[in-house]
Design a protein around this motif. Structure first.
Motif, PDB file in Angstrom:
ATOM      1  N   THR A 223     -19.818 -41.962   9.295  1.00  0.00           N
ATOM      2  CA  THR A 223     -18.807 -41.262   8.498  1.00  0.00           C
ATOM      3  C   THR A 223     -19.355 -41.007   7.100  1.00  0.00           C
ATOM      4  OG1 THR A 223     -17.799 -43.347   7.798  1.00  0.00           O
ATOM      5  CG2 THR A 223     -16.911 -42.277   9.772  1.00  0.00           C
ATOM      6  N   ALA A 224     -18.920 -39.898   6.527  1.00  0.00           N
ATOM      7  CA  ALA A 224     -19.417 -39.505   5.211  1.00  0.00           C
ATOM      8  C   ALA A 224     -18.274 -38.953   4.373  1.00  0.00           C
ATOM      9  CB  ALA A 224     -20.520 -38.461   5.350  1.00  0.00           C
ATOM     10  N   GLN A 225     -18.323 -39.258   3.068  1.00  0.00           N
ATOM     11  CA  GLN A 225     -17.353 -38.727   2.117  1.00  0.00           C
ATOM     12  C   GLN A 225     -18.093 -38.191   0.901  1.00  0.00           C
ATOM     13  OE1 GLN A 225     -14.935 -42.299   1.492  1.00  0.00           O
ATOM     14  NE2 GLN A 225     -13.199 -41.216   2.414  1.00  0.00           N
ATOM     15  N   LEU A 226     -17.731 -36.987   0.496  1.00  0.00           N
ATOM     16  CA  LEU A 226     -18.241 -36.426  -0.747  1.00  0.00           C
ATOM     17  C   LEU A 226     -17.242 -36.776  -1.846  1.00  0.00           C
ATOM     18  CD1 LEU A 226     -20.345 -34.628  -2.217  1.00  0.00           C
ATOM     19  CD2 LEU A 226     -18.885 -32.665  -1.675  1.00  0.00           C
ATOM     20  N   LEU A 227     -17.708 -37.500  -2.864  1.00  0.00           N
ATOM     21  CA  LEU A 227     -16.835 -38.022  -3.914  1.00  0.00           C
ATOM     22  C   LEU A 227     -17.166 -37.392  -5.258  1.00  0.00           C
ATOM     23  CD1 LEU A 227     -17.180 -41.810  -2.994  1.00  0.00           C
ATOM     24  CD2 LEU A 227     -15.432 -40.213  -2.182  1.00  0.00           C
ATOM     25  N   GLU A 228     -16.151 -37.291  -6.089  1.00  0.00           N
ATOM     26  CA  GLU A 228     -16.337 -36.806  -7.452  1.00  0.00           C
ATOM     27  C   GLU A 228     -15.679 -37.774  -8.427  1.00  0.00           C
ATOM     28  OE1 GLU A 228     -16.224 -32.464  -8.893  1.00  0.00           O
ATOM     29  OE2 GLU A 228     -14.226 -33.230  -9.383  1.00  0.00           O
ATOM     30  N   ALA A 229     -16.427 -38.147  -9.454  1.00  0.00           N
ATOM     31  CA  ALA A 229     -15.883 -39.024 -10.490  1.00  0.00           C
ATOM     32  C   ALA A 229     -14.977 -38.214 -11.402  1.00  0.00           C
ATOM     33  CB  ALA A 229     -17.016 -39.661 -11.284  1.00  0.00           C
ATOM     34  N   GLU A 230     -13.722 -38.572 -11.455  1.00  0.00           N
ATOM     35  CA  GLU A 230     -12.753 -37.758 -12.199  1.00  0.00           C
ATOM     36  C   GLU A 230     -12.913 -37.870 -13.707  1.00  0.00           C
ATOM     37  OE1 GLU A 230      -8.852 -38.680 -10.809  1.00  0.00           O
ATOM     38  OE2 GLU A 230      -9.078 -37.471  -8.992  1.00  0.00           O
ATOM     39  N   VAL A 255     -24.166 -45.538  -1.171  1.00  0.00           N
ATOM     40  CA  VAL A 255     -23.816 -44.347  -1.943  1.00  0.00           C
ATOM     41  C   VAL A 255     -25.081 -43.708  -2.471  1.00  0.00           C
ATOM     42  CG1 VAL A 255     -22.596 -43.491  -3.981  1.00  0.00           C
ATOM     43  CG2 VAL A 255     -21.595 -45.313  -2.598  1.00  0.00           C
ATOM     44  N   ILE A 256     -25.143 -42.380  -2.399  1.00  0.00           N
ATOM     45  CA  ILE A 256     -26.262 -41.649  -2.977  1.00  0.00           C
ATOM     46  C   ILE A 256     -25.724 -40.609  -3.961  1.00  0.00           C
ATOM     47  CG2 ILE A 256     -27.892 -41.966  -1.088  1.00  0.00           C
ATOM     48  CD1 ILE A 256     -27.055 -39.297   0.050  1.00  0.00           C
ATOM     49  N   ARG A 257     -26.437 -40.425  -5.050  1.00  0.00           N
ATOM     50  CA  ARG A 257     -26.074 -39.425  -6.062  1.00  0.00           C
ATOM     51  C   ARG A 257     -26.544 -38.064  -5.571  1.00  0.00           C
ATOM     52  NH1 ARG A 257     -26.471 -38.694 -11.791  1.00  0.00           N
ATOM     53  NH2 ARG A 257     -25.679 -36.588 -12.163  1.00  0.00           N
ATOM     54  N   VAL A 258     -25.701 -37.049  -5.690  1.00  0.00           N
ATOM     55  CA  VAL A 258     -26.047 -35.697  -5.254  1.00  0.00           C
ATOM     56  C   VAL A 258     -25.758 -34.717  -6.381  1.00  0.00           C
ATOM     57  CG1 VAL A 258     -25.671 -36.236  -2.825  1.00  0.00           C
ATOM     58  CG2 VAL A 258     -23.769 -35.337  -4.199  1.00  0.00           C
ATOM     59  N   ARG A 259     -26.076 -33.466  -6.144  1.00  0.00           N
ATOM     60  CA  ARG A 259     -25.895 -32.460  -7.182  1.00  0.00           C
ATOM     61  C   ARG A 259     -24.422 -32.142  -7.396  1.00  0.00           C
ATOM     62  NH1 ARG A 259     -29.925 -27.778  -5.395  1.00  0.00           N
ATOM     63  NH2 ARG A 259     -27.870 -26.796  -5.267  1.00  0.00           N
ATOM     64  N   HIS A 260     -24.138 -31.614  -8.589  1.00  0.00           N
ATOM     65  CA  HIS A 260     -22.755 -31.336  -8.955  1.00  0.00           C
ATOM     66  C   HIS A 260     -22.153 -30.179  -8.165  1.00  0.00           C
ATOM     67  CE1 HIS A 260     -24.847 -28.209 -11.174  1.00  0.00           C
ATOM     68  NE2 HIS A 260     -23.700 -27.570 -11.264  1.00  0.00           N
ATOM     69  N   ASP A 261     -23.028 -29.313  -7.572  1.00  0.00           N
ATOM     70  CA  ASP A 261     -22.501 -28.132  -6.895  1.00  0.00           C
ATOM     71  C   ASP A 261     -22.449 -28.289  -5.376  1.00  0.00           C
ATOM     72  OD1 ASP A 261     -25.237 -28.189  -6.636  1.00  0.00           O
ATOM     73  OD2 ASP A 261     -25.547 -26.062  -7.087  1.00  0.00           O
ATOM     74  N   HIS A 262     -22.750 -29.463  -4.854  1.00  0.00           N
ATOM     75  CA  HIS A 262     -22.617 -29.668  -3.417  1.00  0.00           C
ATOM     76  C   HIS A 262     -21.131 -29.730  -3.037  1.00  0.00           C
ATOM     77  CE1 HIS A 262     -26.907 -31.441  -3.234  1.00  0.00           C
ATOM     78  NE2 HIS A 262     -26.895 -30.226  -2.727  1.00  0.00           N
ATOM     79  N   THR A 263     -20.807 -29.080  -1.927  1.00  0.00           N
ATOM     80  CA  THR A 263     -19.408 -29.042  -1.492  1.00  0.00           C
ATOM     81  C   THR A 263     -19.193 -29.659  -0.121  1.00  0.00           C
ATOM     82  OG1 THR A 263     -19.732 -26.811  -0.570  1.00  0.00           O
ATOM     83  CG2 THR A 263     -18.956 -26.974  -2.866  1.00  0.00           C
ATOM     84  N   ARG A 264     -20.291 -29.964   0.597  1.00  0.00           N
ATOM     85  CA  ARG A 264     -20.192 -30.556   1.928  1.00  0.00           C
ATOM     86  C   ARG A 264     -21.041 -31.824   1.990  1.00  0.00           C
ATOM     87  NH1 ARG A 264     -18.330 -27.757   6.047  1.00  0.00           N
ATOM     88  NH2 ARG A 264     -19.819 -28.735   7.491  1.00  0.00           N
ATOM     89  N   CYS A 265     -20.551 -32.798   2.721  1.00  0.00           N
ATOM     90  CA  CYS A 265     -21.203 -34.112   2.770  1.00  0.00           C
ATOM     91  C   CYS A 265     -22.660 -34.013   3.206  1.00  0.00           C
ATOM     92  CB  CYS A 265     -20.455 -35.040   3.713  1.00  0.00           C
ATOM     93  SG  CYS A 265     -18.768 -35.413   3.204  1.00  0.00           S
ATOM     94  N   TYR A 266     -22.885 -33.422   4.395  1.00  0.00           N
ATOM     95  CA  TYR A 266     -24.240 -33.445   4.946  1.00  0.00           C
ATOM     96  C   TYR A 266     -25.133 -32.362   4.352  1.00  0.00           C
ATOM     97  CZ  TYR A 266     -23.029 -37.195   8.052  1.00  0.00           C
ATOM     98  OH  TYR A 266     -22.667 -38.440   8.529  1.00  0.00           O
ATOM     99  N   GLU A 267     -24.553 -31.383   3.708  1.00  0.00           N
ATOM    100  CA  GLU A 267     -25.348 -30.489   2.868  1.00  0.00           C
ATOM    101  C   GLU A 267     -26.012 -31.310   1.769  1.00  0.00           C
ATOM    102  OE1 GLU A 267     -24.598 -26.921  -0.410  1.00  0.00           O
ATOM    103  OE2 GLU A 267     -22.962 -28.231   0.256  1.00  0.00           O
ATOM    104  N   ALA A 268     -25.237 -32.209   1.172  1.00  0.00           N
ATOM    105  CA  ALA A 268     -25.747 -33.047   0.092  1.00  0.00           C
ATOM    106  C   ALA A 268     -26.745 -34.078   0.605  1.00  0.00           C
ATOM    107  CB  ALA A 268     -24.583 -33.742  -0.614  1.00  0.00           C
ATOM    108  N   VAL A 269     -26.442 -34.731   1.732  1.00  0.00           N
ATOM    109  CA  VAL A 269     -27.351 -35.738   2.282  1.00  0.00           C
ATOM    110  C   VAL A 269     -28.679 -35.094   2.661  1.00  0.00           C
ATOM    111  CG1 VAL A 269     -27.708 -37.377   4.154  1.00  0.00           C
ATOM    112  CG2 VAL A 269     -25.451 -37.186   3.097  1.00  0.00           C
ATOM    113  N   ALA A 270     -28.622 -33.954   3.331  1.00  0.00           N
ATOM    114  CA  ALA A 270     -29.848 -33.274   3.744  1.00  0.00           C
ATOM    115  C   ALA A 270     -30.684 -32.869   2.535  1.00  0.00           C
ATOM    116  CB  ALA A 270     -29.499 -32.053   4.583  1.00  0.00           C
TER     117      ALA A 270
END
Length: 306
Positions: A223-230, A255-270
């Motif tokens: 399972t994967a969640q894309l999170l944003e720090a509010e 948890v892994i840090r990803v780019r600010h413009d990623h909108t999908r979980c596995y787009e970011a992981v890949a």
């Protein structure tokens, strides 16, 4: 300061006379403009703003080299004064002479640097003096002492309250993304899952360079969640984004840090491995913590990690 200026004048006059006598006219014509403009300017900038302490021994070495190895002759009193400065630089750090009083700092008892020669120490002060005064730094960034010596006490509130973006970054690294995301105010932007045949825990020893042997496989669902720090932003005031994954082999969340413009979980992981989402999901490439398990051959027992 007046003594230093006087000595600088005398040393420069002696050095200049010697250089003038030794340089042939043709060489001087070609070098005159650049030599006079760069050397003289840098020398006077240094003499005007420094006191030739430990941190500026190179100026003493500059004049000593001319005297000892190039035969430049200084007036006896100037050579003696240069020796005074050399003695001070070899035994003290900063020093500030005034009429009737001189402020002198001892050399530090601790001074540690990273490979880029920036102040850095992962366990204690990067610079410390005998009286207890110290500087804590992480790859050149000065931080409060608890960030280095007691990183387990760092909280999300510490990070929110810190105004300096570089210090915030170090705090985040020291706290760890997993702990930060567990305690910070996070908004879920996207959720996804990956169903495939996941490996069980690989043996710890490498079979050969770049290869791990997988003991067995089993069906699993990651399972994967894309999170944003509010309420936490990057250098350009963009909210930080992370992906939180649940490892189906161990049940561990990471948890892994990803780019600010990623909108999908596995787009970011890949992206963290330079792949597209389709490549990551369909080849398959599997992530296990910070390790990418990638098929080397059609044999399902042989995997590469990087």
């Amino acid at each position: 300061a007046s003594l230093q200026a006087s000595l600088g004048d005398s040393l420069w006059d002696s050095l200049w006379d010697s250089l003038w006598d030794s340089l042939v006219e043709s060489l001087w014509v070609s070098l005159r403009d650049s030599l006079q403009e760069s050397l003289v300017e840098s020398l006077w900038v240094s003499l005007r703003h420094s006191l030739w302490g430990q941190h500026e021994q190179y100026w003493i070495g500059y004049y000593r080299f001319m005297e000892l190895y190039l035969g430049v002759k200084y007036a006896p009193q100037d050579s003696e004064r240069l020796g005074w400065w050399q003695d001070i630089a070899e035994s003290a750090n900063w020093w500030f002479p005034y009429d009737g009083v001189c402020l002198i700092s001892e050399r530090p008892t601790v001074c540690t640097l990273d490979d880029d020669r920036r102040l850095h120490n992962e366990t204690g002060p990067a610079m410390a003096y005998a009286d207890g005064w110290a500087v804590h730094a992480w790859h050149g960034v000065r931080v409060p002492s608890f960030v280095i010596e007691h990183p387990e006490t760092i909280t999300a509130q510490h990070i929110r309250d810190e105004q300096n973006a570089e210090v915030r970054r170090v705090m985040l690294e020291q706290m760890g993304w997993e702990k930060f995301c567990a305690s910070a105010n996070m908004r879920v932007l996207h959720e996804d899952h990956l169903e495939t045949r996941f490996s069980t825990i690989p043996v710890s020893e490498l079979v050969e360079p770049g290869t791990r042997l997988i003991t067995s496989y089993r069906p699993g669902k990651e399972t994967a969640q894309l999170l944003e720090a509010e309420d936490l932003a990057d250098y350009e005031e963009r909210p930080l984004r992370f992906v939180r994954l649940t490892d189906p082999s161990t049940g561990r969340q990471y948890v892994i840090r990803v780019r600010h413009d990623h909108t999908r979980c596995y787009e970011a992981v890949a992206w963290t491995f330079g792949l597209t989402e389709e490549e990551y999901k369909n080849r398959p490439y599997l992530r296990q913590g910070d390790v990418l398990l990638k098929p080397l051959t059609d044999h399902e027992m042989q995997q590469q990690h990087s």
